[in-house]
Design an enzyme around this catalytic site. Structure first.
Site, mmCIF file in Angstrom:
data_model
loop_
_atom_site.group_PDB
_atom_site.id
_atom_site.type_symbol
_atom_site.label_atom_id
_atom_site.label_comp_id
_atom_site.label_asym_id
_atom_site.label_seq_id
_atom_site.Cartn_x
_atom_site.Cartn_y
_atom_site.Cartn_z
ATOM 1 N NE ARG A 1 -0.063 0.334 4.952
ATOM 2 C CZ ARG A 1 1.049 0.958 5.350
ATOM 3 N NH1 ARG A 1 1.610 1.874 4.575
ATOM 4 N NH2 ARG A 1 1.607 0.661 6.509
ATOM 5 C CE1 TYR B 1 2.238 -3.492 17.378
ATOM 6 C CE2 TYR B 1 0.460 -2.077 18.140
ATOM 7 C CZ TYR B 1 1.164 -3.274 18.209
ATOM 8 O OH TYR B 1 0.776 -4.226 19.110
ATOM 9 C CB CYS C 1 2.859 8.256 9.617
ATOM 10 S SG CYS C 1 1.451 7.168 9.849
#
Length: 252
Positions: free
Chosen positions: A73, A79, A169
């Site tokens: 993706r 997590y 991120c």
């Protein structure tokens, strides 16, 4: 649209199932589907992520019971663990507007949080939802010939400590929270699933000019016959690679 609850399923098996269901949707052998799942502890590295996002070695993470997996993706590293609600829509986008689809997912998450009297905030250029300056939900999607996979993750009752073992991120200053943390109590996980499905179905259904409000009794469990038969039939097929239909860099 079929709504299917896979219960607790490891990330790798879930990814394989998704790709088989994407193939079935592309071939016109399956309807749109909304998948609900919890993953055992896993760090998922997206296509723009890297091992440098790990603050602990893979060996140390495994010793703590956390797997490390690559995810097909968009986005970087996140997590997943028990108590976090993960939703994977496998839908054909109509209209073919990937950014609009992402906005619908985020708006549904925000609406759910407002039902719990939390104040969701979105940031320009940073996909996800924040509450009190801390990230509570993330998003990472893949699209092949306008059929989606992967999706959204909402922190409900999950342990937040493992987020400190990664760069979430790609942002080393990112703080992470959960519904339980913000509300000061454990949250009815089944109720959260019910409400998020009720919000997502009409939002995604509007892509095709329809609105659906099915009862929760229509939710199908992973052992239901038709879906398992379809997966067995597709088991031997080569999994399709995931190709982006648009420039999207999301954190899953």
């Amino acid at each position: 649209m079929d709504v299917i609850d896979w219960g607790v399923l490891d990330f790798e098996s879930s990814s394989g199932r998704q790709q088989r269901l994407v193939r079935a949707r592309l071939d016109g052998r399956a309807p749109d589907r909304l998948i609900l799942v919890e993953h055992p502890p896993v760090v998922a590295i997206g296509r723009s992520g890297a091992e440098s996002d790990l603050l602990l070695s893979e060996m140390l993470l495994r010793e703590k019971g956390v797997e490390v997996r690559r995810a097909a993706r968009g986005g970087k590293t996140t997590y997943h663990g028990p108590g976090q609600l993960v939703v994977y829509p496998i839908v054909e986008l109509r209209p073919r507007d990937l950014h609009r689809y992402v906005q619908l997912l985020l708006e549904s998450l925000a609406a759910l949080l407002r039902e719990y009297r939390l104040e969701p905030v979105r940031r320009d250029g940073e996909p996800g939802i924040w509450v009190q300056g801390k990230k509570i939900a993330s998003i990472g999607v893949a699209v092949k010939r306008w059929v989606t996979s992967y999706g959204i993750a909402l922190n409900v009752n999950n342990d937040l400590a493992p987020f400190a073992w990664i760069v979430p991120c790609g942002n080393p200053r990112e703080k992470v929270t959960s519904m339980a943390e913000e509300l000061g109590r454990m949250v009815d996980f089944s109720r959260v699933k019910e409400r998020l499905v009720a919000l997502l179905l009409p939002a995604i259904g509007s892509e095709k000019g329809t609105t659906r409000h099915p009862s929760w009794l229509q939710l199908r469990a992973p052992e239901s016959g038709p879906i398992e038969a379809m997966e067995e039939m597709l088991q031997a097929e080569e999994m399709a690679s995931v190709d982006d239909n648009g420039p999207l860099n999301l954190c899953g």
